[in-house]
Design a protein around this motif. Structure first.
Motif, PDB file in Angstrom:
ATOM      1  N   ILE A   3     -41.492  22.442 -24.285  1.00  0.00           N
ATOM      2  CA  ILE A   3     -40.184  21.547 -25.698  1.00  0.00           C
ATOM      3  C   ILE A   3     -39.267  21.139 -24.900  1.00  0.00           C
TER       4      ILE A   3
ATOM      5  N   GLY B 118     -44.216  13.171 -24.240  1.00  0.00           N
ATOM      6  CA  GLY B 118     -42.738  12.297 -25.355  1.00  0.00           C
ATOM      7  C   GLY B 118     -43.175  12.846 -26.338  1.00  0.00           C
ATOM      8  N   GLY B 119     -44.026  13.392 -27.266  1.00  0.00           N
ATOM      9  CA  GLY B 119     -44.155  13.029 -29.130  1.00  0.00           C
ATOM     10  C   GLY B 119     -43.149  13.686 -29.545  1.00  0.00           C
ATOM     11  N   ASP B 120     -42.660  13.146 -30.881  1.00  0.00           N
ATOM     12  CA  ASP B 120     -41.615  14.521 -30.831  1.00  0.00           C
ATOM     13  C   ASP B 120     -42.588  15.241 -31.957  1.00  0.00           C
TER      14      ASP B 120
ATOM     15  N   THR C 221     -38.615  17.894 -27.990  1.00  0.00           N
ATOM     16  CA  THR C 221     -40.452  16.065 -27.541  1.00  0.00           C
ATOM     17  C   THR C 221     -40.095  17.139 -26.593  1.00  0.00           C
TER      18      THR C 221
END
Length: 68
Positions: free
Chosen positions: A12, A44-46, A59
């Motif tokens: 992360i 790429g996900g939050d 991210t």
């Protein structure tokens, strides 16, 4: 019989702490079960994490480890 595999941890990139933008990116390996995911786990996900009354936002850089 098929088994669905999932990732158990991710790398992360933390960019905010308590709504304050960090000057330097902080990179950390974190178990996905510790994170607040905004959607399915994907690069790429939050994500968010509450730690000692502070909310961290970042991210997903990469996902690792499969559990069956």
């Amino acid at each position: 019989m098929s088994s669905k595999s999932t990732f158990s941890y991710g790398v992360i990139s933390w960019m905010e702490k308590s709504e304050e933008t960090l000057q330097n990116e902080l990179v950390e390996v974190v178990a996905l079960k510790s994170l607040i995911l905004k959607g399915p786990p994907q690069v790429g996900g939050d994500v968010s994490l509450q730690y000692k009354n502070e909310l961290w936002a970042g991210t997903i850089l990469s996902l690792h480890g499969k559990c069956y």
